[in-house]
Design a protein around this motif. Structure first.
Motif, mmCIF file in Angstrom:
data_model
loop_
_atom_site.group_PDB
_atom_site.id
_atom_site.type_symbol
_atom_site.label_atom_id
_atom_site.label_comp_id
_atom_site.label_asym_id
_atom_site.label_seq_id
_atom_site.Cartn_x
_atom_site.Cartn_y
_atom_site.Cartn_z
ATOM 1 N N LYS A 13 0.827 -1.206 0.000
ATOM 2 C CA LYS A 13 0.000 0.000 0.000
ATOM 3 C C LYS A 13 0.861 1.254 0.000
ATOM 4 N N ALA A 14 1.926 1.236 0.768
ATOM 5 C CA ALA A 14 2.818 2.399 0.827
ATOM 6 C C ALA A 14 3.525 2.610 -0.509
ATOM 7 N N VAL A 15 3.979 1.518 -1.135
ATOM 8 C CA VAL A 15 4.656 1.621 -2.433
ATOM 9 C C VAL A 15 3.704 2.158 -3.503
ATOM 10 N N ILE A 16 2.468 1.637 -3.526
ATOM 11 C CA ILE A 16 1.486 2.101 -4.517
ATOM 12 C C ILE A 16 1.142 3.568 -4.287
ATOM 13 N N THR A 17 0.978 3.948 -3.021
ATOM 14 C CA THR A 17 0.674 5.350 -2.702
ATOM 15 C C THR A 17 1.809 6.261 -3.137
ATOM 16 N N LEU A 18 3.042 5.858 -2.857
ATOM 17 C CA LEU A 18 4.196 6.655 -3.255
ATOM 18 C C LEU A 18 4.288 6.780 -4.777
ATOM 19 N N LEU A 19 4.015 5.671 -5.471
ATOM 20 C CA LEU A 19 4.057 5.683 -6.929
ATOM 21 C C LEU A 19 3.028 6.653 -7.511
ATOM 22 N N PHE A 20 1.809 6.616 -6.967
ATOM 23 C CA PHE A 20 0.765 7.521 -7.456
ATOM 24 C C PHE A 20 1.068 8.974 -7.098
ATOM 25 N N LEU A 21 1.688 9.197 -5.970
ATOM 26 C CA LEU A 21 2.079 10.555 -5.601
ATOM 27 C C LEU A 21 3.123 11.105 -6.573
ATOM 28 N N LEU A 22 4.087 10.261 -6.942
ATOM 29 C CA LEU A 22 5.100 10.691 -7.903
ATOM 30 C C LEU A 22 4.483 10.979 -9.269
ATOM 31 N N ILE A 23 3.576 10.099 -9.719
ATOM 32 C CA ILE A 23 2.907 10.325 -11.006
ATOM 33 C C ILE A 23 2.093 11.611 -10.963
ATOM 34 N N PHE A 25 2.611 14.179 -9.100
ATOM 35 C CA PHE A 25 3.522 15.333 -9.073
ATOM 36 C C PHE A 25 3.991 15.691 -10.477
ATOM 37 N N PHE A 26 4.414 14.684 -11.246
ATOM 38 C CA PHE A 26 4.904 14.945 -12.602
ATOM 39 C C PHE A 26 3.791 15.425 -13.533
ATOM 40 N N VAL A 27 2.543 15.040 -13.227
ATOM 41 C CA VAL A 27 1.425 15.478 -14.071
ATOM 42 C C VAL A 27 0.997 16.894 -13.722
ATOM 43 N N PHE A 28 0.870 17.189 -12.427
ATOM 44 C CA PHE A 28 0.297 18.464 -12.002
ATOM 45 C C PHE A 28 1.323 19.578 -11.857
ATOM 46 N N TYR A 29 2.587 19.252 -11.670
ATOM 47 C CA TYR A 29 3.584 20.312 -11.476
ATOM 48 C C TYR A 29 3.677 21.267 -12.666
ATOM 49 N N PRO A 30 3.744 20.766 -13.920
ATOM 50 C CA PRO A 30 3.778 21.729 -15.047
ATOM 51 C C PRO A 30 2.551 22.632 -15.098
ATOM 52 N N LEU A 31 1.380 22.086 -14.757
ATOM 53 C CA LEU A 31 0.170 22.909 -14.766
ATOM 54 C C LEU A 31 0.223 23.982 -13.692
ATOM 55 N N VAL A 32 0.627 23.583 -12.485
ATOM 56 C CA VAL A 32 0.744 24.548 -11.387
ATOM 57 C C VAL A 32 1.818 25.581 -11.696
ATOM 58 N N TYR A 33 2.892 25.160 -12.348
ATOM 59 C CA TYR A 33 3.983 26.073 -12.691
ATOM 60 C C TYR A 33 3.515 27.133 -13.685
ATOM 61 N N VAL A 34 2.707 26.725 -14.662
ATOM 62 C CA VAL A 34 2.185 27.690 -15.634
ATOM 63 C C VAL A 34 1.241 28.678 -14.958
ATOM 64 N N VAL A 35 0.390 28.181 -14.058
ATOM 65 C CA VAL A 35 -0.512 29.075 -13.313
ATOM 66 C C VAL A 35 0.300 30.060 -12.473
ATOM 67 N N ALA A 36 1.346 29.576 -11.802
ATOM 68 C CA ALA A 36 2.189 30.456 -10.993
ATOM 69 C C ALA A 36 2.918 31.467 -11.864
ATOM 70 N N ALA A 37 3.358 31.042 -13.057
ATOM 71 C CA ALA A 37 4.050 31.957 -13.963
ATOM 72 C C ALA A 37 3.133 33.075 -14.430
ATOM 73 N N ALA A 38 1.839 32.790 -14.584
ATOM 74 C CA ALA A 38 0.895 33.810 -15.024
ATOM 75 C C ALA A 38 0.766 34.936 -14.009
ATOM 76 N N PHE A 39 1.017 34.633 -12.740
ATOM 77 C CA PHE A 39 0.897 35.643 -11.681
ATOM 78 C C PHE A 39 2.254 36.110 -11.152
ATOM 79 N N ALA A 40 3.356 35.603 -11.713
ATOM 80 C CA ALA A 40 4.692 35.956 -11.233
ATOM 81 C C ALA A 40 5.071 37.360 -11.695
#
Length: 281
Positions: A13-23, A25-40
């Protein structure tokens, strides 16, 4: 023994949770980064902090976008192109699919195979031919010329897709309406279209979103600054001569808002329409 099984389950369960957290992060980080850049506060991508929103928040990029550029003109041009593309694609593809699904005529299979073969080749193969045709008919640097390109490219695959769906609709509905004196257009408009609403809705949405941020064909067809689309206008912020990534991010964020609102408003009806059905054979 039970303790070991419990420990194994917890580790899995811990391994699966960690794996999904990493996925995630890689999916949502670019989106959050673009939103942050719009207000930077900065302008170029080199001045942005790797941690989103750490540089602060400002609305100056949106003010610049709406007051110092032709953003609303780009938006209007793109909206016109996308709406006409969606409307014409739905009308032509659904009518063509109805003919192929309900009628028997000479060369029917050959025409269907031709549509399939046309869809195999990528659109880039015919770019020179498209350019020459638009030049001959006066379609270069016009919005209707770009609409013509999109509609022509949408017809083959979408006709196949809608026809496949119409084939599952019982012909008993057609026969019952024909006994009551309904014409083919009446059957198409009052019976076939309501029953095939899920695929028609999907066709309209996909035909609208396709041209919305396309860059290749607007770059080839459009020349005048007043005819530019959102993709061309926003790309001018990150060209070789400019590095205004934050303005680009602000424009991209504004473009995404209508789609988010539309999805939130229509997701329930879309799920209901996909779950509804009629008499199937």
């Amino acid at each position: 023994m039970r303790l070991n099984q419990y420990a194994i389950k917890q580790v899995n369960k811990a391994v699966i949770t960690l794996l999904f957290l990493l996925i995630s992060f890689f999916v949502f980080y670019p989106l959050v980064y673009v939103v942050a850049a719009a207000f930077a506060p900065g302008n170029n991508i080199a001045s942005l902090n790797i941690v989103p929103f750490k540089d602060g928040v400002t609305l100056k990029h949106f003010v610049y976008l709406f007051t110092k550029t032709q953003y609303w003109l780009w938006f209007k041009n793109t909206l016109i192109i996308s709406l006409w593309t969606a409307v014409l694609t739905v009308i032509i593809s659904s009518l063509s699919a109805y003919v192929f699904s309900r009628f028997k005529f000479v060369f029917k299979q050959s025409l269907l195979m031709s549509l399939l073969i046309l869809q195999i080749f990528p659109s880039f193969v015919g770019m020179i031919a498209i350019y020459v045709i638009l030049l001959r008919i006066g379609g270069l640097d016009t919005l209707w010329g770009l609409v013509l390109v999109y509609v022509a490219g949408n017809i083959p695959y979408n006709t196949w897709m809608v026809k496949s769906y119409m084939d599952t609709v019982s012909r008993n509905l057609d026969e019952a309406a024909r006994i009551d004196g309904a014409s083919h257009f009446r059957i198409y408009g009052t019976i076939i279209l309501p029953v095939t609403k899920p695929i028609i809705t999907f066709l309209g949405i996909s035909s609208f979103t396709g041209p919305w941020m396309d860059f290749i064909f607007p770059k080839m067809v459009l020349r005048s600054p007043e005819k530019q689309t959102l993709a061309l206008g926003l790309f001018s912020f990150v060209s070789d001569k400019k590095n205004e990534f934050t303005n680009f991010a602000a424009g991209s964020l504004v473009i995404a808002i209508p789609f988010i609102i539309f999805f939130l408003l229509t997701q329930k009806s879309m799920m209901m329409s996909m779950g509804s059905g009629a008499v199937k054979e």
